[in-house]
Design an enzyme around this catalytic site. Structure first.
Site, PDB file in Angstrom:
ATOM      1  N   ILE A 165      -5.134  -1.304   0.288  1.00 37.28           N
ATOM      2  CA  ILE A 165      -6.457  -1.504   0.877  1.00 37.28           C
ATOM      3  C   ILE A 165      -6.562  -0.828   2.238  1.00 37.28           C
ATOM      4  CG2 ILE A 165      -8.024  -3.283   1.746  1.00 37.28           C
ATOM      5  CD1 ILE A 165      -6.633  -5.119  -0.494  1.00 37.28           C
ATOM      6  N   HIS A 294     -15.918 -13.747   0.419  1.00 40.61           N
ATOM      7  CA  HIS A 294     -14.665 -13.357  -0.249  1.00 40.61           C
ATOM      8  C   HIS A 294     -14.973 -12.675  -1.589  1.00 40.61           C
ATOM      9  CE1 HIS A 294     -10.113 -14.450  -0.199  1.00 40.61           C
ATOM     10  NE2 HIS A 294     -10.311 -13.277  -0.783  1.00 40.61           N
TER      11      HIS A 294
END
Lengths: 342, 342
Positions: A165, A294
């Site tokens: 990421i 989230h």
């Protein structure tokens, strides 16, 4: 040869199922846990086949699990040789007594970089261009300038954690002309997509230089509270904080104070502490805080789901051939083994 | 040699002023018009020096103007040899009778690409990642997934107009893995930052292919209404429309209908028709329309202002040396001469 018992607990298309029906396997397709708490859960991708929930009998039968199951169910899996999560984070499976020492644990690193790095860039551009304030103004039907904006060109972006990421986000920022500083836990060669590479211990000297601090760290005892009140105070005036790792890496109250006073220029948070963010929490209403529930990962992007299925198929092939698995996690540190880049 | 009378009508720092005080010039620093209607106007950059408004006496004196003045004032400028705008758009100065045929008109192309392309990418990522819906949910303190999102990787982006702004946006999209189709008015070699290059006449066959249609066209009689109701109907199901050119290039009512019915996936609009968007207009409240009040350019980004000042200085040097000016606009078409890329 005895066929290996493979339990697959994510919804899949027929094509994705076929890729897992390999020679030497006996496969059961079930539905396990959604992604770890806070994720948006499984979404109704149209092509996916239905499946039944995981049972205790499935667990007793399974020699390998592909996908997340409720952690306590692992106690009912005496034959389990390998656990492959569909998530990048594996904290729920690290608690002592869940996995036997001889069980291999692998995660889905590589599946989430695309989705989460784009979400991060979207949140960052919102804050830099005041698009969150313009959205609020739009709702009030107010045609008015919100004042000066900022550019990524020449901005200093500190990326904490250079895994899948963080690496993808660093690449995007560099493509937009930012000066990227990468921070990681262990020494190694500098990847081409960062301008400087530093170790976690140097964090305090880097924070005052960064226009953007991007947290992509996993949740571990070492990362908990890493962006403490003292460290937030070290951040540059007007800097922007992004967090897509775990909410508890950042001191939420200190962050709220810094946003409220205007010392920080904004924040983009896909994870919070507490999480879910309860109604009435002041973070919800801070104008320059962009909060998403989230959702940057999970199965919100079709490509993520496809990548997870591809990781499953490749690791299953390795498992059946006795080759080393990809994305092995060291239960002691919570980090991947071998390719120890975060 | 007689000194040239140069009227400069944007606020500048001392350093920027010094760059314009060239040998052979007599310079007056005044304040002219803000950027064209709808722009956010001049912002209080801290380093800028104060100045008085332009007078008719200034106009009578000026042989060159750097910066925008109220168009009707040009009738009071009999000695004007050169008009350099601080804007990219020059429509207000194209009306017959304002500029004498022998007066050169140059614009500030090159100053706005950075600011506007980043604003476009921000709006696009908002729509692709549903960040506009998450912002609305944040205001309601609602922690809930908004469902599936999209990625730029592999998306087809049709960029209408490949000038400064369209070119920079095409580069950003390509860096993020999009397949970029460029559309321009006149033939020429394919730039490296597009995967395909087509002429405006091919628009109808390209619209059904594009996941994103990005309008960066200037306002001219030819571009007015170019994205008509019929052409919007040709767009792909779920596609996203961006407009940073002029609002009237797009049929607003047809766009609203397509957003309301869900046939289009969203829109990012920094320009509207009508503009400013009046209170009560239905575009304000369409959930997947991201509307900003013509602020992507202007002086909202410090770097834009610096680039304008640099264009002024370079073109002034050319003017004084009798060299061809950069960014010359053909009053007949409203497009730049020579480098005819849009």
């Amino acid at each position: 040869m005895e066929k290996k018992h493979i339990l697959v607990t994510i919804p899949l298309s027929q094509e994705q199922r076929d890729a897992l029906e390999q020679e030497g396997t006996q496969v059961r397709f079930r539905l396990g846990e959604a992604l770890p708490s806070g994720r948006g859960g499984t979404l109704p991708f149209p092509q996916l086949l239905p499946a039944e929930p995981v049972t205790e009998e499935d667990m007793a039968w399974a020699e390998a699990i592909l996908g997340n199951v409720a952690p306590e169910l692992l106690k009912k899996a005496p034959r389990l040789e390998w656990m492959q999560t569909s998530s990048a984070g594996v904290e729920p499976y690290l608690h002592p007594g869940l996995l036997r020492p001889e069980t291999a644990l692998t995660n889905a690193t590589g599946a989430y970089g695309l989705a989460i790095s784009e979400h991060m860039l979207g949140m960052l551009l919102m804050v830099f261009k005041k698009l969150e304030l313009y959205r609020d103004a739009q709702r009030r039907e107010d045609w008015a300038s919100q004042g000066q904006v900022r550019t990524l060109l020449g901005s200093v972006v500190l990326v904490m954690g250079l895994g899948d990421i963080g690496g993808d986000f660093a690449r995007l920022c560099k493509a937009m002309g930012a000066y990227v500083i990468g921070l990681r836990r262990t020494p190694g060669p500098k990847p081409a997509f960062v301008d400087e590479l530093h170790l976690t211990g140097e964090l305090d000297s880097l924070l005052p230089r960064a226009d953007v601090v991007a947290v992509t760290l996993p949740g571990t005892p070492r990362t908990r509270g890493m962006l403490s009140r003292e460290r937030i105070a070290l951040m540059k005036e007007g800097a922007v904080l992004l967090n897509v790792g775990r909410g508890y890496v950042v001191d939420t109250e200190a962050l709220c104070d810094a946003l409220e006073s205007g010392r920080l220029g904004g924040a983009g948070l896909d994870v919070t502490d507490p999480e879910p963010l309860p109604p009435g929490h002041r973070l919800w209403q801070l104008p320059t805080a962009v909060v998403t529930p989230h959702v940057s990962g999970g199965y919100h992007l079709w490509e993520t789901h496809e990548r997870i299925a591809a990781i499953f198929a490749e690791n299953l092939r390795r498992f059946l051939h006795g080759e080393p698995l990809k994305n092995q996690v060291d239960p002691a540190s919570g980090y991947r083994r071998r390719d120890d880049s975060t």
